[in-house]
Design a protein around this motif. Structure first.
Motif, PDB file in Angstrom:
ATOM      1  N   ARG A  71       0.444  20.073  25.211  1.00 51.42           N
ATOM      2  CA  ARG A  71       0.507  19.325  25.560  1.00 51.42           C
ATOM      3  C   ARG A  71       0.855  19.716  27.851  1.00 51.42           C
ATOM      4  O   ARG A  71       0.516  18.156  28.405  1.00 51.42           O
ATOM      5  CB  ARG A  71       2.008  17.856  25.662  1.00 51.42           C
ATOM      6  CG  ARG A  71       2.890  18.503  26.305  1.00 51.42           C
ATOM      7  CD  ARG A  71       3.662  17.074  24.872  1.00 51.42           C
ATOM      8  NE  ARG A  71       5.323  17.306  24.462  1.00 51.42           N
ATOM      9  CZ  ARG A  71       6.209  18.085  24.653  1.00 51.42           C
ATOM     10  NH1 ARG A  71       5.894  19.316  23.745  1.00 51.42           N
ATOM     11  NH2 ARG A  71       7.411  18.237  24.650  1.00 51.42           N
ATOM     12  N   ILE A  74      -2.482  18.953  30.045  1.00 48.83           N
ATOM     13  CA  ILE A  74      -2.662  17.448  30.316  1.00 48.83           C
ATOM     14  C   ILE A  74      -2.308  17.061  31.746  1.00 48.83           C
ATOM     15  O   ILE A  74      -1.097  17.135  31.987  1.00 48.83           O
ATOM     16  CB  ILE A  74      -1.685  16.526  29.415  1.00 48.83           C
ATOM     17  CG1 ILE A  74      -2.093  16.753  27.554  1.00 48.83           C
ATOM     18  CG2 ILE A  74      -2.405  15.880  29.640  1.00 48.83           C
ATOM     19  CD1 ILE A  74      -1.669  15.442  27.222  1.00 48.83           C
ATOM     20  N   TYR A  96       1.253  10.946  28.880  1.00 49.39           N
ATOM     21  CA  TYR A  96       0.110  12.338  28.517  1.00 49.39           C
ATOM     22  C   TYR A  96      -0.867  11.541  27.279  1.00 49.39           C
ATOM     23  O   TYR A  96      -1.457  11.297  27.008  1.00 49.39           O
ATOM     24  CB  TYR A  96       0.642  13.057  27.871  1.00 49.39           C
ATOM     25  CG  TYR A  96       1.296  14.416  28.654  1.00 49.39           C
ATOM     26  CD1 TYR A  96       1.318  14.695  29.591  1.00 49.39           C
ATOM     27  CD2 TYR A  96       2.584  14.383  28.264  1.00 49.39           C
ATOM     28  CE1 TYR A  96       1.944  15.828  30.178  1.00 49.39           C
ATOM     29  CE2 TYR A  96       3.827  16.335  28.491  1.00 49.39           C
ATOM     30  CZ  TYR A  96       2.800  16.521  29.966  1.00 49.39           C
ATOM     31  OH  TYR A  96       3.479  17.246  30.440  1.00 49.39           O
TER      32      TYR A  96
END
Length: 117
Positions: A71, A74, A96
């Motif tokens: 993540r 991102i 996110y």
């Protein structure tokens, strides 16, 4: 984690807006769910249980089985703020998810949204 009222807001109250946003661009609820499962590690049944129970954002992310290690790939701007520069961990997780939903609505391919390398 004081301050932001979104933390205590039910995830289920925002979820339909994600669906509406992507369906206007010919994307699907299933794709939204896939993004959420990718980010949080929830199964589809667990996700649906949180929606039914109206779990707030704070607990939704706190109880996530396995936040995706990718993540941090991102990047970009959502609501005028660069997601990678958000210092509050919970707000960053929320953003996110917002960023990924936004990418879906903008027509990005799922492989790119899910940061498949």
């Amino acid at each position: 984690m004081a301050g932001h009222k979104i933390y205590k807001m039910a995830f289920a109250s925002v979820y339909p807006h994600y669906i509406t946003k992507v369906e206007k661009k010919d994307r699907t609820k299933e794709e939204v769910d896939e993004i959420i499962r990718w980010l949080t590690g929830y199964s589809q049944n667990e996700l649906e249980t949180h929606l039914e129970n109206k779990t707030d954002f704070e607990n939704f992310f706190e109880e996530a089985p396995k936040m995706n290690l990718n993540r941090d790939l991102i990047k970009g701007v959502i609501c005028g703020v660069r997601v990678e520069e958000i210092e509050e961990p919970l707000m960053q997780e929320i953003r996110y998810m917002d960023k990924m939903i936004d990418e879906l609505a903008k027509g990005k391919k799922m492989e790119k949204i899910l940061r498949e390398v």
